[in-house]
Design an enzyme around this catalytic site. Structure first.
Site, short mmCIF file in Angstrom:
data_model
loop_
_atom_site.label_atom_id
_atom_site.label_comp_id
_atom_site.label_asym_id
_atom_site.label_seq_id
_atom_site.Cartn_x
_atom_site.Cartn_y
_atom_site.Cartn_z
N LYS A 145 3.11 -15.32 2.94
CA LYS A 145 3.29 -15.95 1.70
C LYS A 145 4.86 -16.20 1.55
O LYS A 145 5.57 -15.84 0.71
CB LYS A 145 2.75 -15.34 0.48
CG LYS A 145 2.73 -15.93 -0.61
CD LYS A 145 1.67 -16.98 -0.95
CE LYS A 145 1.92 -17.71 -2.27
NZ LYS A 145 0.77 -18.96 -2.48
N TYR A 147 0.80 -1.01 0.09
CA TYR A 147 0.06 -0.02 0.05
C TYR A 147 0.89 1.23 -0.01
O TYR A 147 0.36 2.28 -0.67
CB TYR A 147 -0.97 -0.03 1.47
CG TYR A 147 -2.04 -0.64 1.00
CD1 TYR A 147 -2.14 -2.14 0.73
CD2 TYR A 147 -3.42 -0.03 1.43
CE1 TYR A 147 -3.37 -2.93 1.07
CE2 TYR A 147 -4.61 -0.99 1.18
CZ TYR A 147 -4.60 -2.22 1.09
OH TYR A 147 -5.52 -2.99 1.05
N ASP A 196 -2.70 -18.36 1.02
CA ASP A 196 -3.86 -19.13 -0.04
C ASP A 196 -4.59 -20.34 0.95
O ASP A 196 -5.61 -20.35 1.00
CB ASP A 196 -3.05 -19.53 -1.02
CG ASP A 196 -1.80 -20.36 -0.89
OD1 ASP A 196 -1.36 -20.27 0.13
OD2 ASP A 196 -1.41 -20.91 -1.88
N ASP A 255 -6.59 -7.23 4.58
CA ASP A 255 -7.85 -6.25 4.00
C ASP A 255 -8.45 -7.47 3.64
O ASP A 255 -9.82 -7.41 3.49
CB ASP A 255 -7.10 -5.53 2.72
CG ASP A 255 -8.24 -5.00 2.23
OD1 ASP A 255 -9.11 -4.50 2.78
OD2 ASP A 255 -8.18 -4.71 0.66
N ASP A 271 -12.52 -9.22 4.52
CA ASP A 271 -13.80 -9.20 3.86
C ASP A 271 -14.34 -10.71 3.78
O ASP A 271 -15.31 -10.85 3.63
CB ASP A 271 -13.66 -8.75 2.30
CG ASP A 271 -13.81 -7.17 2.47
OD1 ASP A 271 -13.43 -6.38 3.41
OD2 ASP A 271 -14.00 -6.80 1.34
C1 IPM Z 1 -10.49 -1.22 4.05
C2 IPM Z 1 -10.29 -0.50 2.58
C3 IPM Z 1 -9.21 0.23 2.16
C4 IPM Z 1 -8.06 -0.69 2.43
C5 IPM Z 1 -9.24 0.91 0.89
C6 IPM Z 1 -10.66 1.83 0.70
C7 IPM Z 1 -8.08 2.07 0.80
O1 IPM Z 1 -10.55 -1.64 1.79
O2 IPM Z 1 -10.13 -0.03 5.12
O3 IPM Z 1 -10.37 -2.41 4.30
O4 IPM Z 1 -7.80 -1.47 1.50
O5 IPM Z 1 -7.58 -0.74 3.34
MN MN Z 2 -11.06 -3.39 2.90
#
Ligand code: IPM
Ligand code: MN
Ligand code: NAD
Length: 356
Positions: free
Chosen positions: A191, A146, A224, A248, A252
């Site tokens: 990884k 990032y 993975d 990240d 999700d």
């Molecule tokens: C999160 C989001 C952010 C990240 C993006 C919007 C930059 O996905 O806070 O999880 O990847 O950190």
């Molecule tokens: Mn995110």
């Protein structure tokens, strides 16, 4: 972490899309908590993301960043959306989010994943796979690809992934302390079969764990395979520590163990009591403006703020209990199978706290 406060300075950054919709519920909840728990509240709203680009050309205006530096805590909705997503755009809403995390030294992002039993049906997984799901993911937040050097051209682009020993050490120490206070079990996800940075993570994590946490077990899992275990046997995880992008993506994925993207809160912390609190979801352009956004991840983030930054654990628990009671009573948004709007679900949480 910090002592109970008699006053709290909070900056609210609603952002874009459903960000302002869920942040409005956070604002009302915090105001109610100030009345109930008797602390003086100084709460100011500032610009971030696409809204800030539209107003000032800058996704994190200096004035907003300065206000955050003065605050005890920052509460953020979400940033981004199709209006600002042109790949050729010079400025992007997400730059504001990355900048605030970096500038405030918020290197650890705590993302708890818990399943309310009533929500097993809202998850796409079979209920028997969800039994015992209760984990804390510690995502490194200010390093990795990032923030490394980037090149961007028409025929070539690159993102550089870098980590220093110190960047790894401090977040592993935070995760080690969290694991010690929970089950004594840490999983480090990387990884290392491909990435040099992952091999440094493995080496440094091993050293930190041996020296500082001999009582905490640590297993190393390739990312993975970890993505697969999160679905096949999520209860095997208690505390996870991982680098920025893996954290990240995996969270999700893990949000579906809790029934919805709208359920997961987060706390972004550095050294000291200051923190930034935001749900893990984004601005959800597909449902923005329709009252469909689940505010519980945002409100659970406010609970984390009371716990970590304001030293008010009783307030934190009362918010968590109220959210849980709402879910038990089907007082929730459609993503959880309910029929309430965002503001009705926020009001339902406040009503349960006020009735306490
Ligand atoms: C999160 C989001 C952010 C990240 C993006 C919007 C930059 O996905 O806070 O999880 O990847 O950190
Ligand atoms: Mn995110
Ligand atoms: P998203 O998280 O916004 O949405 C993914 C899916 O989850 C969508 O179907 C959405 O409707 C659903 N969802 C998300 N939050 C919900 C909620 N509270 N209640 C009910 N459903 C919810 O991810 P995306 O669509 O990939 O990204 C949209 C924008 O948000 C992008 O610009 C991205 O950069 C940004 N983003 C910002 C943050 C942040 O500000 N912290 C985090 C993630 C994504």
């Amino acid at each position: 972490m910090s002592t109970n406060k008699t006053s709290a300075k909070i900056v609210l950054l609603p952002g874009d899309g459903i960000g302002p919709e869920v942040a409005a519920e956070a604002e009302l909840l915090i105001a109610d908590m100030a009345g109930k728990h008797g602390f003086n509240l100084d709460m100011r709203t500032k610009l971030i993301g696409g809204a800030a680009i539209d107003a000032t050309g800058n996704p994190l205006p200096d004035e907003a960043l300065a206000a955050c530096r003065e605050a005890d805590a920052v509460v953020l909705g979400a940033v981004g959306g199709p209006k600002w997503s042109d790949p050729d755009a010079e400025v992007r809403p997400e730059q504001g989010l990355l900048k605030i995390r970096k500038e405030l030294g918020l290197y650890a992002n705590l993302r708890p994943v818990r399943l309310h039993p009533k929500l097993a049906g809202a998850s796409p997984l079979k209920p028997e796979y969800l039994e015992g799901v209760d984990m804390m993911v510690v995502r490194e937040l200010t390093g990795g690809s990032y923030f490394g050097d980037k090149q961007e051209g028409d025929d070539f682009a690159s993102d550089t992934c870098t980590y220093s020993r110190q960047e790894i050490e401090r977040v592993v120490v935070m995760a080690g302390n969290i694991a010690r206070a929970r089950s004594g079990k840490l999983a480090m996800i990387d990884k290392a079969n491909v990435m040099a940075t992952s091999r440094l993570w493995r080496k440094v994590t091993g050293e930190v764990m041996t020296k500082q946490f001999p009582d905490v077990s640590c297993e190393y899992i390739l990312v993975d395979a970890a993505a697969m275990y999160l679905i096949s046997n999520p209860a095997r995880f208690d505390v996870i520590v991982t680098e920025n992008m893996f954290g990240d993506i995996l969270t999700d994925e893990a949000s579906m163990l809790a029934g919805s993207m709208g359920m997961l809160p987060s706390a972004s912390l550095g050294d000291g009591g200051f923190g930034l609190y935001e749900p893990i979801h984004g601005s959800a352009p597909d449902i923005a403006g329709q009252g469909l956004a689940n505010p519980f991840g945002m409100l659970a983030s406010v609970a984390m703020m009371f716990d970590y930054s304001l030293g008010m654990q009783a307030a934190a628990h009362s918010i968590e209990n109220a959210i849980s009671a709402c879910i038990s009573a089907d007082e929730c948004t459609p993503d959880l199978g309910g029929s309430l709007t965002t503001s009705e679900a926020g009001a339902a949480v406040r009503a349960r706290i006020n009735d306490d």
